[in-house]
Design a protein around this motif. Sequence first.
Motif, short mmCIF file in Angstrom:
data_model
loop_
_atom_site.label_atom_id
_atom_site.label_comp_id
_atom_site.label_asym_id
_atom_site.label_seq_id
_atom_site.Cartn_x
_atom_site.Cartn_y
_atom_site.Cartn_z
N ALA A 110 0.84 -1.20 0.00
CA ALA A 110 0.00 0.00 0.00
C ALA A 110 0.87 1.25 0.00
O ALA A 110 0.57 2.22 -0.71
N ASP A 111 1.96 1.24 0.76
CA ASP A 111 2.87 2.40 0.80
C ASP A 111 3.46 2.67 -0.59
O ASP A 111 3.52 3.82 -1.03
N LEU A 112 3.89 1.60 -1.28
CA LEU A 112 4.47 1.79 -2.61
C LEU A 112 3.42 2.29 -3.59
O LEU A 112 3.69 3.20 -4.39
N GLN A 128 2.85 5.93 -2.93
CA GLN A 128 3.96 6.73 -3.44
C GLN A 128 3.89 6.88 -4.95
O GLN A 128 4.07 7.97 -5.49
N MET A 129 3.59 5.77 -5.65
CA MET A 129 3.44 5.84 -7.10
C MET A 129 2.33 6.80 -7.50
O MET A 129 2.51 7.65 -8.37
#
Length: 153
Positions: free
Chosen positions: A141-143, A146-147
């Motif tokens: 979810a963090d990646l 960020q995307m």
Amino acid sequence: MEPEQQEQAAAQLAAGEIRSADEFPPAEPPKPSKPPEPAHEPERAAEPVTEPSASPTVPYSLGGKHYDTLEESIADLKNPDKDCSYTPDTLLADIDGFVQTFHKGFAWYHDPFCTIVFPHISKVQFEFVRQRFESISSAMADLLNQMERTINV
């Protein structure tokens, strides 16, 4: 494999008699007692057969570069002038490969060799597993966040 065969394979794996389920002898198909008679009934729709789905269409391309020899491929890999920078296509291919590898590796935990111990896992152990799985979901979810924040639309 039938459940009974899965248990036998798991027992042989645990005893070290075989090193993988692939070494377990396949079941012999049951032999018909008499030849099948021609069907005079109207044909019914066959049960749907679940086959491995073909690779989904992917929104990336790696150029489809092929080499005539292994030497040419190695020379290309060793080429110091080759542009090896990441592109959206190489990033997506890398992530796609990671996901495929993850699913293949994760499937192991559905094997009877593993599932047979599920009833013996304590609540503390189960919570540990839950937290570890949540850490995977959180990292993904963090990646994705960020995307999404940085996408040029």
